[in-house]
Scaffold this motif. Structure first.
Motif, PDB file in Angstrom:
ATOM      1  N   PRO A 106      12.371 -54.445   7.670  1.00 13.56           N
ATOM      2  CA  PRO A 106      13.703 -54.455   8.274  1.00 13.56           C
ATOM      3  C   PRO A 106      14.625 -55.354   7.441  1.00 13.56           C
ATOM      4  N   THR A 107      15.907 -55.152   7.568  1.00  6.66           N
ATOM      5  CA  THR A 107      16.872 -55.962   6.843  1.00  6.66           C
ATOM      6  C   THR A 107      16.643 -57.455   7.094  1.00  6.66           C
ATOM      7  N   SER A 108      16.682 -58.232   6.015  1.00  6.38           N
ATOM      8  CA  SER A 108      16.571 -59.700   6.028  1.00  6.38           C
ATOM      9  C   SER A 108      15.149 -60.217   6.235  1.00  6.38           C
ATOM     10  N   SER A 109      14.181 -59.346   6.382  1.00  9.31           N
ATOM     11  CA  SER A 109      12.808 -59.822   6.534  1.00  9.31           C
ATOM     12  C   SER A 109      12.273 -60.321   5.194  1.00  9.31           C
ATOM     13  N   VAL A 110      11.234 -61.163   5.267  1.00 11.60           N
ATOM     14  CA  VAL A 110      10.741 -61.858   4.078  1.00 11.60           C
ATOM     15  C   VAL A 110       9.217 -61.849   4.046  1.00 11.60           C
ATOM     16  N   ILE A 111       8.645 -61.559   2.886  1.00 11.18           N
ATOM     17  CA  ILE A 111       7.255 -61.903   2.602  1.00 11.18           C
ATOM     18  C   ILE A 111       7.310 -63.138   1.722  1.00 11.18           C
ATOM     19  N   PRO A 112       6.829 -64.280   2.205  1.00 11.95           N
ATOM     20  CA  PRO A 112       6.998 -65.542   1.475  1.00 11.95           C
ATOM     21  C   PRO A 112       6.276 -65.553   0.133  1.00 11.95           C
ATOM     22  N   LEU A 113       6.598 -66.548  -0.664  1.00 13.49           N
ATOM     23  CA  LEU A 113       6.018 -66.720  -1.987  1.00 13.49           C
ATOM     24  C   LEU A 113       4.495 -66.782  -1.902  1.00 13.49           C
ATOM     25  N   HIS A 114       3.816 -65.911  -2.654  1.00 13.95           N
ATOM     26  CA  HIS A 114       2.362 -65.839  -2.630  1.00 13.95           C
ATOM     27  C   HIS A 114       1.851 -65.349  -3.975  1.00 13.95           C
ATOM     28  N   ASP A 115       0.550 -65.522  -4.211  1.00 13.70           N
ATOM     29  CA  ASP A 115      -0.010 -65.170  -5.507  1.00 13.70           C
ATOM     30  C   ASP A 115      -0.910 -63.945  -5.445  1.00 13.70           C
ATOM     31  N   HIS A 116      -1.356 -63.519  -6.624  1.00 12.33           N
ATOM     32  CA  HIS A 116      -2.263 -62.381  -6.779  1.00 12.33           C
ATOM     33  C   HIS A 116      -3.288 -62.777  -7.836  1.00 12.33           C
ATOM     34  N   PRO A 117      -4.266 -63.608  -7.465  1.00 13.08           N
ATOM     35  CA  PRO A 117      -5.171 -64.185  -8.466  1.00 13.08           C
ATOM     36  C   PRO A 117      -6.004 -63.138  -9.190  1.00 13.08           C
ATOM     37  N   ASP A 118      -5.918 -63.147 -10.525  1.00 10.36           N
ATOM     38  CA  ASP A 118      -6.679 -62.226 -11.384  1.00 10.36           C
ATOM     39  C   ASP A 118      -6.423 -60.768 -11.027  1.00 10.36           C
ATOM     40  N   MET A 119      -5.227 -60.467 -10.561  1.00  6.62           N
ATOM     41  CA  MET A 119      -4.883 -59.111 -10.131  1.00  6.62           C
ATOM     42  C   MET A 119      -3.685 -58.576 -10.914  1.00  6.62           C
ATOM     43  N   THR A 120      -3.630 -57.266 -11.004  1.00  7.41           N
ATOM     44  CA  THR A 120      -2.468 -56.556 -11.541  1.00  7.41           C
ATOM     45  C   THR A 120      -1.859 -55.758 -10.397  1.00  7.41           C
ATOM     46  N   VAL A 121      -0.540 -55.792 -10.274  1.00  8.19           N
ATOM     47  CA  VAL A 121       0.133 -55.108  -9.166  1.00  8.19           C
ATOM     48  C   VAL A 121       1.298 -54.285  -9.711  1.00  8.19           C
ATOM     49  N   LEU A 122       1.308 -53.015  -9.349  1.00 10.26           N
ATOM     50  CA  LEU A 122       2.442 -52.134  -9.655  1.00 10.26           C
ATOM     51  C   LEU A 122       3.186 -51.874  -8.354  1.00 10.26           C
ATOM     52  N   SER A 123       4.503 -52.017  -8.378  1.00  8.81           N
ATOM     53  CA  SER A 123       5.320 -51.871  -7.176  1.00  8.81           C
ATOM     54  C   SER A 123       6.469 -50.909  -7.439  1.00  8.81           C
ATOM     55  N   LYS A 124       6.770 -50.097  -6.433  1.00  7.94           N
ATOM     56  CA  LYS A 124       7.903 -49.180  -6.538  1.00  7.94           C
ATOM     57  C   LYS A 124       8.722 -49.243  -5.257  1.00  7.94           C
ATOM     58  N   VAL A 125       9.993 -49.594  -5.380  1.00  9.64           N
ATOM     59  CA  VAL A 125      10.904 -49.573  -4.237  1.00  9.64           C
ATOM     60  C   VAL A 125      11.239 -48.117  -3.938  1.00  9.64           C
ATOM     61  N   LEU A 126      10.904 -47.673  -2.734  1.00  9.14           N
ATOM     62  CA  LEU A 126      11.092 -46.268  -2.362  1.00  9.14           C
ATOM     63  C   LEU A 126      12.497 -45.991  -1.860  1.00  9.14           C
ATOM     64  N   TYR A 127      13.060 -46.916  -1.119  1.00 10.23           N
ATOM     65  CA  TYR A 127      14.448 -46.820  -0.671  1.00 10.23           C
ATOM     66  C   TYR A 127      14.947 -48.215  -0.347  1.00 10.23           C
ATOM     67  N   GLY A 128      16.269 -48.363  -0.327  1.00 10.58           N
ATOM     68  CA  GLY A 128      16.861 -49.646   0.022  1.00 10.58           C
ATOM     69  C   GLY A 128      16.894 -50.629  -1.142  1.00 10.58           C
ATOM     70  N   SER A 129      17.210 -51.887  -0.800  1.00  4.78           N
ATOM     71  CA  SER A 129      17.369 -52.949  -1.802  1.00  4.78           C
ATOM     72  C   SER A 129      16.529 -54.156  -1.425  1.00  4.78           C
ATOM     73  N   LEU A 130      15.863 -54.727  -2.417  1.00  6.66           N
ATOM     74  CA  LEU A 130      14.922 -55.817  -2.218  1.00  6.66           C
ATOM     75  C   LEU A 130      15.144 -56.886  -3.269  1.00  6.66           C
ATOM     76  N   HIS A 131      15.301 -58.139  -2.824  1.00  7.43           N
ATOM     77  CA  HIS A 131      15.395 -59.245  -3.782  1.00  7.43           C
ATOM     78  C   HIS A 131      14.000 -59.750  -4.096  1.00  7.43           C
ATOM     79  N   VAL A 132      13.707 -59.881  -5.387  1.00  3.65           N
ATOM     80  CA  VAL A 132      12.410 -60.367  -5.852  1.00  3.65           C
ATOM     81  C   VAL A 132      12.618 -61.657  -6.629  1.00  3.65           C
ATOM     82  N   LYS A 133      11.912 -62.698  -6.209  1.00  5.62           N
ATOM     83  CA  LYS A 133      11.884 -63.951  -6.955  1.00  5.62           C
ATOM     84  C   LYS A 133      10.437 -64.235  -7.299  1.00  5.62           C
TER      85      LYS A 133
END
Length: 270
Positions: free
Chosen positions: A115-142
């Motif tokens: 939903p708008t303004s929701s957040v997944i907080p800063l977290h890691d991906h140890p020894d992992m590779t991640v591919l991400s695709k935004v399907l719709y909408g806008s997302l800020h990534v830091k």
């Protein structure tokens, strides 16, 4: 499944999309490449596999995974139907919806519907590779990567964990349609935070998946400006100070609330 501990008890179903028996669907093509090439070994996939998956993800849209246009607007990113009587306050209070598309020892395919303004907080991906695709909408990534060799400092408050120096890798808004993004174990922004600018959905491929027994535990962090822990005897850093931050390991945030959705896109032949 790692995300299960965040879920509410209820399940929510996504809309089904008709599949064609005469041709391979986009999500099936992605699954087939993952199944053929990804392994449980904690190392990045070969460049040609990354390229093939990225190219396939670049072509996928919400309809390819069972999301409908009206759901994007009406349900603020959940991809599910809710009563018209839901008031404005209730809508903003809705949690992030997590949808498992497929999981194996080698990879996880999943979606996060924000939903708008929701957040997944800063977290890691140890020894992992991640591919991400935004399907719709806008997302800020830091996103950050650790500075090597590791640089630690004791917190000013003795009851808190030491902080570790990280360098900013990504700080931008991704708006659909856009290319897939990729993070690696040590580059590309392995530690990231997502903030929904609008209702949005992200399709992720994580390889290998989170697995605490294999040392791939998801850890959450709080970031502080570099100046917060700067000392008079510190060696100069390469670049500008605002490109660096100190990260403090924290417990899983209490306000991180996800609920499970049920995948309703084209069926995948395992």
């Amino acid at each position: 499944m790692f995300f299960q501990r965040f879920f509410a008890m209820a399940n929510y179903s996504f809309s089904s999309s008709p599949s064609s028996s005469s041709s391979k669907t986009s999500i099936q093509a992605i699954y087939d490449v993952c199944k053929k090439n990804l392994t449980p070994i904690s190392s990045p996939p070969p460049p040609q596999v990354i390229h093939e998956l990225s190219s396939l993800l670049d072509t996928i849209g919400p309809a390819d995974v069972g999301l409908k246009e009206e759901q994007q607007e009406d349900d603020r990113g959940h991809g599910l139907s809710t009563p018209n009587t839901l008031n404005r306050v209730d809508r903003w209070a809705q949690p992030i919806t997590y949808v498992e598309v497929n999981e194996s020892q080698s990879f996880t395919m999943c979606m996060f519907c924000f939903p708008t303004s929701s957040v997944i907080p800063l977290h890691d991906h140890p020894d992992m590779t991640v591919l991400s695709k935004v399907l719709y909408g806008s997302l800020h990534v830091k996103a950050y990567d650790w500075v090597e060799p590791a640089c630690f400092k004791d917190s000013k408050e003795t009851a808190r964990a030491p902080v570790r120096l990280a360098k900013l890798a990504v700080d931008k808004v991704l708006s659909a349609p856009c290319s897939a993004s990729i993070l690696f174990p040590k580059t590309g922004g392995n530690l990231h935070c997502f903030t929904a600018i609008t209702s949005c959905a992200v399709l992720d491929i994580l390889t290998p998946p989170y697995e605490e027994s294999a040392g791939r535990k998801c850890t959450y962090y709080r970031d502080y400006p570099y100046s917060s822990f700067r000392g008079s005897g510190d060696e100069p850093i390469a670049g500008k100070e605002d490109e660096y931050a100190w990260l403090e390991e924290i417990e899983t945030p209490d306000d991180l609330y996800m609920r499970p959705g049920i995948y309703g896109g084209p069926p995948i032949q395992i």
